[in-house]
Design an enzyme around this catalytic site. Sequence first.
Site, PDB file in Angstrom:
ATOM      1  CB  SER A  66      47.373  31.666  41.695  1.00 54.14           C
ATOM      2  OG  SER A  66      48.450  32.580  41.585  1.00 54.14           O
ATOM      3  CE1 TYR A 107      46.741  31.494  36.384  1.00 55.62           C
ATOM      4  CE2 TYR A 107      47.617  33.128  37.914  1.00 55.62           C
ATOM      5  CZ  TYR A 107      47.515  31.810  37.489  1.00 55.62           C
ATOM      6  OH  TYR A 107      48.174  30.817  38.171  1.00 55.62           O
TER       7      TYR A 107
END
Length: 250
Positions: free
Chosen positions: A145, A159
């Site tokens: 990501s 995350y």
Amino acid sequence: MDQNPVLLVTGASRGIGAAVASKAAEQGWTVLVNYVQNESAARSVADQITANGGSSRIVQGDTGTEEGIAAIFAAVDREFGRIDGLVNNAGVVDQTARVDEMSRERLERMFAINVIGKIRCATEAVKRMSTRHGGKGGVIVNISSMAAVLGSAGQYVDYAAAKGAVDTFTIGLSREVAAEGIRVNGIRPGIINTDIHASGGLPERARDLAPTVPMQRTGTAEEVADAVVYLISSRASYVTGAILNVSGGR
Ligand code: NAP
């Protein structure tokens, strides 16, 4: 037995994984569509692949657990007796929170699914694909990501840190198995319009953040899938250890 190359896509019942499964099937891969909860969504991905003339199976398995990964690779061995590619896509966010609000349980789930699960799926794939183990080689794509680079302050730093680990793992594994016929690459999606934002309690997150993207829009799962399909194809035959941003410039 099916002679097409076999691709395992984790978390392929929805979002980016579903788009990867469909596009890879169009390119002649037989796809094993993994899901954790939503069997009917996984079935519709597989049915769509069949309707388009492709080949696929579905398999339930939680990539955050050893039992789940064992079930997935038991299906690989039982259904196909081979694996040629792995797209390590399954991933989760949690409710937005500051670091000083995060529990240990939250961090353990975050890293179990987003980091350890990916490493363990790669372990099982390498055991079957590496020429060192008698395999014929293969490809791995890890879905990271842009959070790995941006840090996700105030939303989900855990995350982001997990995705940073995915990037480092991609680089290390690519070098470890490059001479064993396996290419390993990563993709960093930006803000992509999928259910993941709602699962973090922010259903409008993609729409709200669109103006912050240099290209002034969110991306689609299909745009990420196109990059994945390139990396697993022979057109990327000299690409390994690369991490491609698919983020509209974010
Ligand atoms: P999504 O729409 O929330 O879909 C998640 C998929 O993963 C579903 O198929 C879900 O299965 C599956 N899954 C969740 N936990 C799992 C587990 N423990 N074991 C196996 N499968 C599991 O997510 P997405 O947006 O497509 O995200 C896919 C990947 O892209 C993730 O790694 C995510 O971090 C990354 N990413 C997404 C964005 C974005 O903006 N969307 C941005 C950057 C990176 P069920 O249907 O059975 O629940």
